[in-house]
Design an enzyme around this catalytic site. Structure first.
Site, PDB file in Angstrom:
ATOM      1  N   LYS A  81       4.380  12.599  -2.018  1.00 55.77           N
ATOM      2  CA  LYS A  81       5.186  11.440  -1.644  1.00 55.77           C
ATOM      3  C   LYS A  81       6.171  11.848  -0.555  1.00 55.77           C
ATOM      4  O   LYS A  81       7.022  12.711  -0.765  1.00 55.77           O
ATOM      5  CB  LYS A  81       5.935  10.893  -2.854  1.00 55.77           C
ATOM      6  CG  LYS A  81       6.736   9.619  -2.537  1.00 55.77           C
ATOM      7  CD  LYS A  81       7.344   9.029  -3.781  1.00 55.77           C
ATOM      8  CE  LYS A  81       8.121   7.753  -3.450  1.00 55.77           C
ATOM      9  NZ  LYS A  81       8.718   7.144  -4.652  1.00 55.77           N
ATOM     10  N   ARG A 120       3.787  14.738  -7.088  1.00 53.80           N
ATOM     11  CA  ARG A 120       3.846  14.065  -8.375  1.00 53.80           C
ATOM     12  C   ARG A 120       2.448  13.850  -8.933  1.00 53.80           C
ATOM     13  O   ARG A 120       1.462  13.832  -8.182  1.00 53.80           O
ATOM     14  CB  ARG A 120       4.609  12.746  -8.269  1.00 53.80           C
ATOM     15  CG  ARG A 120       4.005  11.713  -7.329  1.00 53.80           C
ATOM     16  CD  ARG A 120       4.882  10.471  -7.263  1.00 53.80           C
ATOM     17  NE  ARG A 120       4.252   9.400  -6.501  1.00 53.80           N
ATOM     18  CZ  ARG A 120       4.746   8.173  -6.390  1.00 53.80           C
ATOM     19  NH1 ARG A 120       5.878   7.866  -6.981  1.00 53.80           N
ATOM     20  NH2 ARG A 120       4.122   7.253  -5.683  1.00 53.80           N
ATOM     21  N   ARG A 177      -1.785   0.289  -9.727  1.00 52.43           N
ATOM     22  CA  ARG A 177      -0.684  -0.615 -10.059  1.00 52.43           C
ATOM     23  C   ARG A 177      -1.187  -2.043 -10.249  1.00 52.43           C
ATOM     24  O   ARG A 177      -2.308  -2.369  -9.866  1.00 52.43           O
ATOM     25  CB  ARG A 177       0.350  -0.606  -8.912  1.00 52.43           C
ATOM     26  CG  ARG A 177       0.851   0.789  -8.562  1.00 52.43           C
ATOM     27  CD  ARG A 177       0.981   0.961  -7.040  1.00 52.43           C
ATOM     28  NE  ARG A 177       1.338   2.335  -6.706  1.00 52.43           N
ATOM     29  CZ  ARG A 177       2.582   2.788  -6.688  1.00 52.43           C
ATOM     30  NH1 ARG A 177       3.584   1.975  -6.954  1.00 52.43           N
ATOM     31  NH2 ARG A 177       2.832   4.044  -6.393  1.00 52.43           N
ATOM     32  N   ASP A 228       4.194  -4.242  -7.529  1.00 52.03           N
ATOM     33  CA  ASP A 228       3.585  -3.052  -6.940  1.00 52.03           C
ATOM     34  C   ASP A 228       4.200  -1.771  -7.497  1.00 52.03           C
ATOM     35  O   ASP A 228       3.717  -0.676  -7.186  1.00 52.03           O
ATOM     36  CB  ASP A 228       3.691  -3.080  -5.413  1.00 52.03           C
ATOM     37  CG  ASP A 228       5.130  -3.182  -4.927  1.00 52.03           C
ATOM     38  OD1 ASP A 228       5.745  -4.225  -5.190  1.00 52.03           O
ATOM     39  OD2 ASP A 228       5.630  -2.230  -4.295  1.00 52.03           O
ATOM     40  N   ASN A 229       5.229  -1.897  -8.320  1.00 50.27           N
ATOM     41  CA  ASN A 229       5.842  -0.744  -8.978  1.00 50.27           C
ATOM     42  C   ASN A 229       5.543  -0.721 -10.475  1.00 50.27           C
ATOM     43  O   ASN A 229       6.228  -0.030 -11.234  1.00 50.27           O
ATOM     44  CB  ASN A 229       7.359  -0.740  -8.772  1.00 50.27           C
ATOM     45  CG  ASN A 229       7.752  -0.489  -7.331  1.00 50.27           C
ATOM     46  OD1 ASN A 229       7.012   0.114  -6.571  1.00 50.27           O
ATOM     47  ND2 ASN A 229       8.923  -0.966  -6.943  1.00 50.27           N
ATOM     48  N   GLY A 279       0.815  -1.207   0.000  1.00 54.08           N
ATOM     49  CA  GLY A 279       0.000   0.000   0.000  1.00 54.08           C
ATOM     50  C   GLY A 279       0.845   1.251   0.000  1.00 54.08           C
ATOM     51  O   GLY A 279       2.077   1.201   0.048  1.00 54.08           O
ATOM     52  N   ARG A 322       3.951   5.932   2.068  1.00 54.06           N
ATOM     53  CA  ARG A 322       4.395   7.301   2.298  1.00 54.06           C
ATOM     54  C   ARG A 322       3.844   8.277   1.257  1.00 54.06           C
ATOM     55  O   ARG A 322       4.360   9.377   1.099  1.00 54.06           O
ATOM     56  CB  ARG A 322       5.923   7.385   2.324  1.00 54.06           C
ATOM     57  CG  ARG A 322       6.616   6.839   1.083  1.00 54.06           C
ATOM     58  CD  ARG A 322       8.121   6.992   1.190  1.00 54.06           C
ATOM     59  NE  ARG A 322       8.813   6.370   0.076  1.00 54.06           N
ATOM     60  CZ  ARG A 322      10.125   6.467  -0.136  1.00 54.06           C
ATOM     61  NH1 ARG A 322      10.864   7.177   0.683  1.00 54.06           N
ATOM     62  NH2 ARG A 322      10.675   5.863  -1.162  1.00 54.06           N
ATOM     63  N   ASP A 336       7.636   5.144  -9.582  1.00 48.26           N
ATOM     64  CA  ASP A 336       8.456   4.831  -8.407  1.00 48.26           C
ATOM     65  C   ASP A 336       9.939   4.779  -8.747  1.00 48.26           C
ATOM     66  O   ASP A 336      10.515   3.715  -8.983  1.00 48.26           O
ATOM     67  CB  ASP A 336       8.003   3.523  -7.753  1.00 48.26           C
ATOM     68  CG  ASP A 336       6.703   3.695  -6.988  1.00 48.26           C
ATOM     69  OD1 ASP A 336       6.293   4.847  -6.793  1.00 48.26           O
ATOM     70  OD2 ASP A 336       6.098   2.693  -6.595  1.00 48.26           O
ATOM     71  N   GLY A 378       7.152   6.717   6.789  1.00 48.64           N
ATOM     72  CA  GLY A 378       6.294   7.470   5.898  1.00 48.64           C
ATOM     73  C   GLY A 378       6.932   8.704   5.291  1.00 48.64           C
ATOM     74  O   GLY A 378       6.274   9.427   4.535  1.00 48.64           O
TER      75      GLY A 378
END
Length: 494
Positions: free
Chosen positions: A122, A185, A192, A261-262, A99, A102, A271, A135
């Site tokens: 981020k 960003r 994802r 996840d990226n 998840g 951060r 990422d 975070g």
């Protein structure tokens, strides 16, 4: 309606400045509402005027009020920050729930072009998904992400974008004590592969279907009319991912941590952690110091992307219905990736179309470059300049094996007779950047930034936004890296 950018970041109360976030409309199964942790005494580190213009922000948008909002110290009217939940495979191993540990999604804005973009902070502090982390992001990693996001956009590669970096002297502990920073960003969506894996592996197929329908309706509408919309979604993502990875390979970019996840469902580069643009061409170079098995080398990126797509296919299988249909949706990768690679490298030689004779020259050159660890960017750019009229000895000087490079140059001379068209020098120059974000340049900019000198960050940004142009004032940045650059180590914490 979406937040209009003519009021984006404007201070003051106004119902018309409400953020209406489509992702938030999915419901609390998909995220947690989180307040940003205050960032003490924030200051501007860097800003992208190009992205600000794309967002429709006024020239004087960087107000004290905007600084406080993008530091997470105030909440923009109508914005309800949230962190999304997802899972994923990390280094090929199922990692379970992950998840946004951060990153906080602020909302969505509509740009003057009519496109909508989500806005994230981020490094804004702890979320329910931070696991053992704090975070926070640090100045070092934030500068790297800011510069590389905009550098990739300048190269024409699909990517998330970065509007600014906000810094603070607030301490953050990593391998050593560093200072905090936040990157603002943007992307059409930050969904994802791991979002789909999360609900599929958890057996929540209703949420999985809701998410897939959301992505189809907003980003892949053509899939809705297909016989199997979810298989059509998988195939469309497969093709976008193939195109993105081919573009990475063509500029010598290594992502460094291609976990599921990226991986963006929209085929965006997302990422920026242990990324690297190759200096000397080593296809087996490990750019991520944390990658002990060499899973994410430059040469393996196409294979890993296919592996990740297979994981996405597995996640979508409850919706697709049967294994054979899912595998058929993945099948185009086997032809799309080579075709995209051939086209990208043919363009680097000045040919609008790939062909067997052109591929032969490309492969011969890459093999020689790999054998001699020739600088990837300089070799291709020098060859493009040769096609534009520079003497052959500028290319020959880059190689030790004179006979081998002479054979390649002769093959290049013979190509027009074989393929029926001459190489287009302008296409070659527009396909081979003079400037990339080399690790050592990033390190130098970060070192200055730690001393509150942000001039090199902004100067690098100016050059990287137009990497195919000549920038005489910064010509040294297009030259060979110093010897110490070989010893830079970048890890997942970077």
């Amino acid at each position: 309606m979406l937040l209009s950018t003519d009021t984006f970041l404007a201070p003051g109360p106004a119902p018309e400045r409400l953020w209406l976030n489509r992702f938030a409309g999915l419901g609390p199964t998909f995220y947690s509402h989180v307040a940003a942790a205050p960032l003490r005494d924030p200051y501007w580190v860097a800003r992208s005027d190009a992205l600000a213009r794309d967002l429709g922000l006024p020239a004087d948008w960087a107000t004290p009020e905007a600084l406080q909002a993008l530091a997470g110290n105030t909440v923009l009217p109508g914005s309800v920050p949230l962190a999304s939940v997802y899972s994923g495979h990390q280094f090929g191993v199922w990692a379970g729930q992950l998840g946004d540990g951060r990153a906080l999604l602020l909302g969505e804005v509509q740009t003057p072009s009519g496109a909508s973009l989500e806005v994230q902070l981020k490094g804004a502090g702890l979320t329910p998904y931070s696991r053992m982390g704090d975070g926070r992001a640090v100045l070092r990693s934030s500068v790297r992400e800011f510069l590389c996001s905009e550098a990739m956009h300048g190269l024409g590669i699909p990517t998330t974008r970065a509007l600014c970096v906000v810094g603070s002297d607030q301490p953050v502990r990593r391998e050593e004590i560093e200072t905090a920073a936040i990157v603002t960003r943007t992307a059409p969506s930050f969904i994802r592969f791991g979002h789909f894996e999360h609900f599929s592996h958890g057996g929540d197929h209703d949420a999985l279907r809701q998410l897939a329908d959301f992505v189809i309706d907003h980003f892949y509408p053509d899939a809705r009319s297909a016989a199997n919309p979810y298989a059509a979604l998988l195939e469309a993502v497969t093709r976008r991912t193939a195109a993105m990875v081919a573009q990475w390979q063509a500029v010598g970019f290594t992502h460094g941590v291609m976990n599921t996840d990226n991986m963006s469902i929209l085929g965006l580069t997302v990422d920026y952690g242990p990324f690297q643009f190759l200096d000397g061409f080593d296809p087996n170079h490990i750019g991520n110091h944390s990658d002990h098995q060499g899973r994410y080398t430059y040469a393996r990126q196409p294979q890993i992307a296919h592996w990740n797509l297979f994981a996405l296919g597995q996640a979508l299988l409850p919706l697709i219905g049967d294994h054979d249909t899912a595998m058929a949706a993945l099948e185009p990768y086997k032809t799309a990736l080579p075709a995209e690679l051939d086209a990208r490298f043919a363009a680097k030689l000045g040919f609008a179309q790939a062909s067997a004779p052109v591929n032969a020259v490309v492969n011969a050159l890459l093999q020689l470059m790999a054998a001699e660890r020739t600088d990837f960017t300089i070799a291709w750019r020098t060859l493009a300049r040769h096609l534009a009229g520079a003497p052959a000895d500028t290319v020959q000087a880059l190689f030790h094996d004179r006979a081998a490079i002479d054979r390649i140059l002769l093959q290049l001379q013979e190509l027009p007779a074989q393929v029926g068209v001459r190489p287009d020098a302008d296409l070659a120059l527009k396909s081979n950047p003079a400037f990339i974000l080399r690790n050592y340049l990033g390190e130098q900019a970060i070192a200055l930034a730690k001393q509150k000198d942000f001039s090199m960050v902004q100067d690098l940004l100016t050059v990287l936004e137009r990497p195919f142009d000549e920038h005489p004032a910064h010509a040294a940045w297009a030259g060979f890296p110093p010897e110490w650059a070989d010893h830079i180590q970048i890890s997942c914490s970077s």
